[in-house]
Scaffold this motif. Structure first.
Motif, PDB file in Angstrom:
ATOM      1  N   LEU A 137       0.835  -1.351  -0.141  1.00 17.34           N
ATOM      2  CA  LEU A 137       0.080   0.013   0.067  1.00 17.34           C
ATOM      3  C   LEU A 137       0.898   1.242  -0.134  1.00 17.34           C
ATOM      4  CD1 LEU A 137      -2.857   1.247   0.222  1.00 17.34           C
ATOM      5  CD2 LEU A 137      -2.464   0.951   2.775  1.00 17.34           C
ATOM      6  N   ILE A 138       0.689   2.135  -1.032  1.00 17.12           N
ATOM      7  CA  ILE A 138       1.358   3.404  -1.002  1.00 17.12           C
ATOM      8  C   ILE A 138       1.224   4.348  -0.203  1.00 17.12           C
ATOM      9  CG2 ILE A 138       2.328   4.961  -2.532  1.00 17.12           C
ATOM     10  CD1 ILE A 138       2.096   3.416  -4.903  1.00 17.12           C
ATOM     11  N   SER A 139       2.041   4.814   0.952  1.00 19.56           N
ATOM     12  CA  SER A 139       1.705   5.863   1.649  1.00 19.56           C
ATOM     13  C   SER A 139       2.353   7.113   1.400  1.00 19.56           C
ATOM     14  CB  SER A 139       2.365   5.511   3.241  1.00 19.56           C
ATOM     15  OG  SER A 139       3.581   5.096   3.315  1.00 19.56           O
ATOM     16  N   ASP A 140       3.007   7.211   0.513  1.00 20.38           N
ATOM     17  CA  ASP A 140       3.542   8.387  -0.054  1.00 20.38           C
ATOM     18  C   ASP A 140       4.584   8.146  -1.026  1.00 20.38           C
ATOM     19  OD1 ASP A 140       4.146  11.001  -0.135  1.00 20.38           O
ATOM     20  OD2 ASP A 140       5.189  11.252   2.171  1.00 20.38           O
ATOM     21  N   HIS A 141       5.045   9.231  -1.906  1.00 22.33           N
ATOM     22  CA  HIS A 141       5.890   8.762  -2.897  1.00 22.33           C
ATOM     23  C   HIS A 141       7.177   9.816  -2.883  1.00 22.33           C
ATOM     24  CE1 HIS A 141       3.469  11.684  -5.479  1.00 22.33           C
ATOM     25  NE2 HIS A 141       4.649  12.170  -5.378  1.00 22.33           N
ATOM     26  N   ILE A 142       8.186   9.523  -3.667  1.00 20.39           N
ATOM     27  CA  ILE A 142       9.428  10.406  -3.990  1.00 20.39           C
ATOM     28  C   ILE A 142       9.392  10.377  -5.307  1.00 20.39           C
ATOM     29  CG2 ILE A 142      11.850  10.453  -3.919  1.00 20.39           C
ATOM     30  CD1 ILE A 142      11.839   8.491  -1.231  1.00 20.39           C
ATOM     31  N   ASN A 143       9.477  11.599  -5.862  1.00 22.20           N
ATOM     32  CA  ASN A 143       9.439  12.054  -7.072  1.00 22.20           C
ATOM     33  C   ASN A 143      10.959  12.149  -7.623  1.00 22.20           C
ATOM     34  OD1 ASN A 143       9.434  13.324  -9.704  1.00 22.20           O
ATOM     35  ND2 ASN A 143       7.938  14.567  -9.332  1.00 22.20           N
ATOM     36  N   ALA A 144      11.682  11.173  -7.480  1.00 18.40           N
ATOM     37  CA  ALA A 144      13.086  11.099  -7.804  1.00 18.40           C
ATOM     38  C   ALA A 144      13.653  11.865  -9.174  1.00 18.40           C
ATOM     39  CB  ALA A 144      13.591   9.935  -7.796  1.00 18.40           C
ATOM     40  N   VAL A 145      12.395  11.857 -10.171  1.00 16.38           N
ATOM     41  CA  VAL A 145      12.771  12.376 -11.479  1.00 16.38           C
ATOM     42  C   VAL A 145      12.738  14.085 -11.377  1.00 16.38           C
ATOM     43  CG1 VAL A 145      11.843  12.423 -14.011  1.00 16.38           C
ATOM     44  CG2 VAL A 145      11.735  10.199 -12.717  1.00 16.38           C
ATOM     45  N   GLN A 146      11.960  14.604 -10.314  1.00 17.50           N
ATOM     46  CA  GLN A 146      11.530  15.780 -10.167  1.00 17.50           C
ATOM     47  C   GLN A 146      11.169  16.463 -11.511  1.00 17.50           C
ATOM     48  OE1 GLN A 146      11.569  18.466  -7.502  1.00 17.50           O
ATOM     49  NE2 GLN A 146      11.189  16.230  -6.778  1.00 17.50           N
ATOM     50  N   ARG A 147      10.050  15.946 -12.028  1.00 22.32           N
ATOM     51  CA  ARG A 147       9.256  16.335 -13.289  1.00 22.32           C
ATOM     52  C   ARG A 147       7.785  16.319 -12.868  1.00 22.32           C
ATOM     53  NH1 ARG A 147      11.164  13.995 -19.009  1.00 22.32           N
ATOM     54  NH2 ARG A 147      13.393  13.930 -18.864  1.00 22.32           N
ATOM     55  N   SER A 163       1.187  16.876   0.826  1.00 20.60           N
ATOM     56  CA  SER A 163       1.396  16.471   2.110  1.00 20.60           C
ATOM     57  C   SER A 163       0.631  15.264   2.450  1.00 20.60           C
ATOM     58  CB  SER A 163       1.268  17.606   3.066  1.00 20.60           C
ATOM     59  OG  SER A 163      -0.173  18.039   3.151  1.00 20.60           O
ATOM     60  N   CYS A 164      -0.430  15.006   1.761  1.00 18.54           N
ATOM     61  CA  CYS A 164      -1.133  13.771   2.059  1.00 18.54           C
ATOM     62  C   CYS A 164      -1.779  13.270   0.719  1.00 18.54           C
ATOM     63  CB  CYS A 164      -2.365  13.861   3.130  1.00 18.54           C
ATOM     64  SG  CYS A 164      -3.141  12.510   3.648  1.00 18.54           S
ATOM     65  N   ALA A 165      -1.021  12.971  -0.293  1.00 23.34           N
ATOM     66  CA  ALA A 165      -1.479  12.732  -1.541  1.00 23.34           C
ATOM     67  C   ALA A 165      -2.347  11.328  -1.585  1.00 23.34           C
ATOM     68  CB  ALA A 165      -0.099  12.644  -2.461  1.00 23.34           C
ATOM     69  N   TYR A 166      -1.706  10.431  -0.724  1.00 24.34           N
ATOM     70  CA  TYR A 166      -2.560   9.200  -0.673  1.00 24.34           C
ATOM     71  C   TYR A 166      -3.472   9.056   0.518  1.00 24.34           C
ATOM     72  CZ  TYR A 166       0.876   8.188  -4.216  1.00 24.34           C
ATOM     73  OH  TYR A 166       1.576   8.351  -5.352  1.00 24.34           O
ATOM     74  N   ALA A 226      -4.197  13.727 -10.607  1.00 26.76           N
ATOM     75  CA  ALA A 226      -5.215  13.448  -9.953  1.00 26.76           C
ATOM     76  C   ALA A 226      -5.462  14.458  -8.620  1.00 26.76           C
ATOM     77  CB  ALA A 226      -5.358  12.283  -9.386  1.00 26.76           C
ATOM     78  N   ARG A 227      -4.631  14.749  -7.961  1.00 21.87           N
ATOM     79  CA  ARG A 227      -4.810  15.837  -6.961  1.00 21.87           C
ATOM     80  C   ARG A 227      -4.991  16.998  -7.340  1.00 21.87           C
ATOM     81  NH1 ARG A 227      -6.985  15.287  -3.575  1.00 21.87           N
ATOM     82  NH2 ARG A 227      -5.909  16.587  -2.139  1.00 21.87           N
ATOM     83  N   HIS A 228      -4.320  17.483  -8.609  1.00 23.10           N
ATOM     84  CA  HIS A 228      -4.764  18.769  -8.980  1.00 23.10           C
ATOM     85  C   HIS A 228      -6.068  18.845  -9.457  1.00 23.10           C
ATOM     86  CE1 HIS A 228      -4.597  21.505 -12.641  1.00 23.10           C
ATOM     87  NE2 HIS A 228      -3.957  22.310 -11.662  1.00 23.10           N
ATOM     88  N   ALA A 229      -6.585  17.632 -10.153  1.00 25.68           N
ATOM     89  CA  ALA A 229      -8.016  17.537 -10.610  1.00 25.68           C
ATOM     90  C   ALA A 229      -9.254  17.587  -9.441  1.00 25.68           C
ATOM     91  CB  ALA A 229      -8.198  16.390 -11.449  1.00 25.68           C
ATOM     92  N   GLY A 230      -8.495  17.305  -8.006  1.00 28.16           N
ATOM     93  CA  GLY A 230      -9.308  17.458  -6.921  1.00 28.16           C
ATOM     94  C   GLY A 230      -9.871  15.783  -6.732  1.00 28.16           C
ATOM     95  N   LEU A 231      -9.327  14.896  -7.258  1.00 27.43           N
ATOM     96  CA  LEU A 231      -9.530  13.353  -6.937  1.00 27.43           C
ATOM     97  C   LEU A 231      -8.885  12.904  -5.709  1.00 27.43           C
ATOM     98  CD1 LEU A 231      -9.275  11.925 -10.582  1.00 27.43           C
ATOM     99  CD2 LEU A 231     -11.588  12.206  -9.223  1.00 27.43           C
ATOM    100  N   ARG A 232      -9.444  12.195  -5.054  1.00 27.04           N
ATOM    101  CA  ARG A 232      -8.937  11.342  -4.013  1.00 27.04           C
ATOM    102  C   ARG A 232      -8.044  10.073  -4.403  1.00 27.04           C
ATOM    103  NH1 ARG A 232     -13.376   9.976   0.179  1.00 27.04           N
ATOM    104  NH2 ARG A 232     -11.669   9.456   1.833  1.00 27.04           N
ATOM    105  N   VAL A 233      -6.727  10.150  -3.861  1.00 26.19           N
ATOM    106  CA  VAL A 233      -5.884   9.037  -4.636  1.00 26.19           C
ATOM    107  C   VAL A 233      -5.497   7.720  -3.721  1.00 26.19           C
ATOM    108  CG1 VAL A 233      -3.719   8.514  -5.798  1.00 26.19           C
ATOM    109  CG2 VAL A 233      -4.751  10.796  -6.064  1.00 26.19           C
ATOM    110  N   MET A 234      -5.497   6.639  -4.135  1.00 25.13           N
ATOM    111  CA  MET A 234      -4.821   5.772  -3.370  1.00 25.13           C
ATOM    112  C   MET A 234      -4.012   4.793  -4.363  1.00 25.13           C
ATOM    113  SD  MET A 234      -6.956   2.585  -1.553  1.00 25.13           S
ATOM    114  CE  MET A 234      -6.307   1.738  -0.272  1.00 25.13           C
TER     115      MET A 234
END
Length: 287
Positions: A137-147, A163-166, A226-234
């Motif tokens: 289960l993904i709790s958070d992410h790291i955008n290593a690509v920084q794009r 801060s609470c993307a998932y 999805a977060r920009h669009a206002g969707l909840r994410v899992m």
């Protein structure tokens, strides 16, 4: 380099047209749409009363050429009666160098009325206790690509709080289900690497030092959109291999697909039960 995907007003028009097409084909939107990554296709095969629509019939939607991706929207019901949409294919940044490939699909889902994007993927593990066949289960992410797929947009809403993307409530529901049905569900941080080459052992050591528990080549751009669009994410990751330097096995796409196939039925079974649990949440019930 010009983008292979629609942008600006052309994208907005395509999203509007695609949402109308989705409504005309499937009727009212389900609460949850699932992006099926490698190894998760069995979930769509388990649905009942299925309707299908090709990405080619939806304006602005990409047509990825990655093996195992079918490029169609499937709407049906789970064994428990939950009505859901599933996307059998996603655009990866490594296909074009552009991370906006899923903008039209995700914004179309939002315009249609979907509330939650559940993103699945196949990942490499950075933790020995989380071996091939595991679910994370993904709790958070790291955008290593920084794009970011939001680069170039205007307006204050592009500064999305991650801060609470998932979504916490959705993750709690997944944990409760895993405990109830006695299924081992790991939870951890997903690291996005661009690909298409696999990572080096040195890169994996760096990601582990950052706090990553799994690594893959997708999901993060989808989450941002999805977060920009206002969707909840899992997010759910199916572990298909140990990351570079953590086993003697050579990493190949064929290895990923083989392990994904072997573990896919079990992953799909958990996903089906999870969708039933999520659709029963008061916060997702349609008015």
């Amino acid at each position: 380099m010009s983008s292979p995907y629609l942008q600006g007003e052309a994208l907005a028009n395509a999203v509007q047209a695609a949402s109308v097409k989705l409504e005309a084909t499937f009727g009212a939107a389900p609460s949850i749409a699932v992006v099926l990554g490698s190894g998760w296709s069995a979930a769509s095969e388990q649905l009942r009363d299925v309707q299908r629509l090709s990405y080619a019939d939806l304006p602005g939607w990409p047509l990825p050429k990655v093996e195992g991706h079918v490029n169609e929207v499937v709407v049906g019901t789970t064994a428990g009666g939950a009505r859901v949409a599933m996307l059998r294919g996603r655009a990866h940044t490594y296909e074009s160098g552009d991370c906006t490939g899923m903008a039209a699909p995700i914004r179309s889902l939002k315009a249609w009325g979907v509330q939650v994007l559940l993103s699945t993927n196949a990942s490499g593990s950075l933790r020995q206790q989380q071996g091939p066949g595991s679910l994370m289960l993904i709790s958070d992410h790291i955008n290593a690509v920084q794009r970011s797929p939001l680069v170039g947009l205007s307006g204050s809403d592009r500064f999305v709080d991650m801060s609470c993307a998932y979504d916490l409530e959705l993750r709690q529901a997944a944990r409760a289900l895993a405990q109830q049905i006695d299924t081992r569900l790991h939870e951890g941080v997903y690291c996005w690497a661009l690909g298409p080459q696999f990572e080096t052992p040195a890169e994996i050591r760096m990601f582990a030092a950052f706090g990553a528990d799994a690594v893959g080549m997708s999901t993060v751009p989808d989450t941002i959109l999805a977060r920009h669009a206002g969707l909840r994410v899992m997010g759910l990751a199916l572990i298909t291999n140990m990351a570079a330097g953590l086993s003697a096995e050579a990493l190949t796409h064929e290895l990923t697909l083989r392990e994904a196939k072997e573990s896919g039925e079990r992953a799909a079974g958990f996903l089906s039960a999870l969708l039933d649990r999520l659709c029963a949440l008061d916060s997702l019930k349609k008015a």
